[in-house]
Scaffold this motif. Sequence first.
Motif, PDB file in Angstrom:
ATOM      1  N   THR A   9      -4.575  11.439   6.945  1.00 37.63           N
ATOM      2  CA  THR A   9      -3.681  12.321   7.671  1.00 37.63           C
ATOM      3  C   THR A   9      -2.612  12.800   6.691  1.00 37.63           C
ATOM      4  N   ALA A  10      -1.841  13.806   7.124  1.00 37.89           N
ATOM      5  CA  ALA A  10      -0.781  14.314   6.250  1.00 37.89           C
ATOM      6  C   ALA A  10       0.217  13.214   5.913  1.00 37.89           C
ATOM      7  N   THR A  11       0.508  12.348   6.887  1.00 38.92           N
ATOM      8  CA  THR A  11       1.451  11.252   6.634  1.00 38.92           C
ATOM      9  C   THR A  11       0.883  10.265   5.638  1.00 38.92           C
ATOM     10  N   ASP A  12      -0.396   9.916   5.789  1.00 35.29           N
ATOM     11  CA  ASP A  12      -1.056   9.032   4.826  1.00 35.29           C
ATOM     12  C   ASP A  12      -0.926   9.571   3.402  1.00 35.29           C
ATOM     13  N   VAL A  13      -1.271  10.835   3.247  1.00 33.08           N
ATOM     14  CA  VAL A  13      -1.244  11.455   1.923  1.00 33.08           C
ATOM     15  C   VAL A  13       0.161  11.412   1.349  1.00 33.08           C
ATOM     16  N   ARG A  14       1.143  11.720   2.194  1.00 34.87           N
ATOM     17  CA  ARG A  14       2.536  11.728   1.740  1.00 34.87           C
ATOM     18  C   ARG A  14       2.993  10.326   1.352  1.00 34.87           C
ATOM     19  N   ILE A  18       4.119   9.069  -2.475  1.00 39.42           N
ATOM     20  CA  ILE A  18       5.417   8.447  -2.769  1.00 39.42           C
ATOM     21  C   ILE A  18       5.213   7.036  -3.313  1.00 39.42           C
ATOM     22  N   ALA A  19       4.326   6.274  -2.681  1.00 42.81           N
ATOM     23  CA  ALA A  19       4.078   4.900  -3.137  1.00 42.81           C
ATOM     24  C   ALA A  19       3.499   4.884  -4.548  1.00 42.81           C
ATOM     25  N   THR A  20       2.664   5.853  -4.876  1.00 41.60           N
ATOM     26  CA  THR A  20       2.104   5.937  -6.234  1.00 41.60           C
ATOM     27  C   THR A  20       3.214   6.163  -7.251  1.00 41.60           C
ATOM     28  N   ASP A  21       4.131   7.048  -6.918  1.00 39.95           N
ATOM     29  CA  ASP A  21       5.262   7.319  -7.805  1.00 39.95           C
ATOM     30  C   ASP A  21       6.147   6.083  -7.949  1.00 39.95           C
ATOM     31  N   HIS A  22       6.438   5.399  -6.859  1.00 39.86           N
ATOM     32  CA  HIS A  22       7.285   4.207  -6.908  1.00 39.86           C
ATOM     33  C   HIS A  22       6.603   3.078  -7.673  1.00 39.86           C
ATOM     34  N   VAL A  36      10.066   3.389  -0.047  1.00 39.15           N
ATOM     35  CA  VAL A  36       9.050   4.407   0.248  1.00 39.15           C
ATOM     36  C   VAL A  36       9.398   5.119   1.552  1.00 39.15           C
ATOM     37  N   ALA A  37       9.808   4.348   2.552  1.00 37.74           N
ATOM     38  CA  ALA A  37      10.145   4.929   3.852  1.00 37.74           C
ATOM     39  C   ALA A  37      11.320   5.897   3.745  1.00 37.74           C
ATOM     40  N   GLU A  38      12.349   5.499   3.002  1.00 36.37           N
ATOM     41  CA  GLU A  38      13.523   6.363   2.859  1.00 36.37           C
ATOM     42  C   GLU A  38      13.164   7.694   2.234  1.00 36.37           C
ATOM     43  N   GLU A  39      12.347   7.649   1.181  1.00 34.03           N
ATOM     44  CA  GLU A  39      11.963   8.915   0.532  1.00 34.03           C
ATOM     45  C   GLU A  39      11.080   9.757   1.443  1.00 34.03           C
ATOM     46  N   ALA A  40      10.305   9.088   2.310  1.00 29.27           N
ATOM     47  CA  ALA A  40       9.439   9.810   3.236  1.00 29.27           C
ATOM     48  C   ALA A  40      10.192  10.304   4.470  1.00 29.27           C
ATOM     49  N   ASN A  46       7.968   2.474  10.752  1.00 30.53           N
ATOM     50  CA  ASN A  46       6.959   3.517  10.898  1.00 30.53           C
ATOM     51  C   ASN A  46       5.911   3.432   9.798  1.00 30.53           C
ATOM     52  N   VAL A  47       6.342   3.074   8.580  1.00 25.00           N
ATOM     53  CA  VAL A  47       5.384   2.897   7.479  1.00 25.00           C
ATOM     54  C   VAL A  47       4.400   1.783   7.823  1.00 25.00           C
ATOM     55  N   TYR A  48       4.915   0.729   8.461  1.00 24.68           N
ATOM     56  CA  TYR A  48       4.057  -0.398   8.812  1.00 24.68           C
ATOM     57  C   TYR A  48       3.010  -0.027   9.855  1.00 24.68           C
ATOM     58  N   ARG A  49       3.206   1.080  10.554  1.00 26.88           N
ATOM     59  CA  ARG A  49       2.160   1.560  11.465  1.00 26.88           C
ATOM     60  C   ARG A  49       0.932   2.023  10.683  1.00 26.88           C
TER      61      ARG A  49
END
Length: 203
Positions: A9-14, A18-22, A36-40, A46-49
Amino acid sequence: MQPRPQAETATDVRLLRIATDHLARFGPRRLTVTGVAEEAGMTHANVYRYYPSKADLIDAVAGQWLREVEDALADIVDGPDPVADKLERFVLAIARAYRDCAVDNPAIFDVYVSAVEASRGIARKHRGRQLRLLERILEEGIATDAFAPRDRERAMAFVIDAVQRFVNPVMVRIDVRVPATVLDQRLSTMLDVVLRALHAGWV
């Protein structure tokens, strides 16, 4: 725990971007789900979902890279090249993909190495896909009389054993400071032995 939404999904990709960069900037220990959540622009809950734990998120980053490797390998297997060339290109592609990642993205490669050592899901699945693709190459070689192994299982084991130094991620990390030209030359020699053995039916 709520089930994870469908992948890609778009959220997954995003989140994975971000996680790859971090991961590249901070490494697996200092990467945080909160960061990761803050940057997203979302809460860590919500990330844990999408990823039930930090470990799942980090493995998903490495898994994304491993799928790219698998896609490249599948293209080789599905291509029109002679089967001996396919086998050579297949092994070289694994060796170079691993070495390039170990040099250019060591944090991601370290996640993969730890997954191999702990036999986590991403490592087991990746190895299984590799073995199925390698088996297809051997089957094609037998069908076209390019390979004449006495025993198919022994032939598979022989190929794996012969190139282990160059495609085992733990060994790749150990050899990361060895010049690529030296490793390529050694691997080329081993592949020559492998192809001769398969053609002549030594295994």
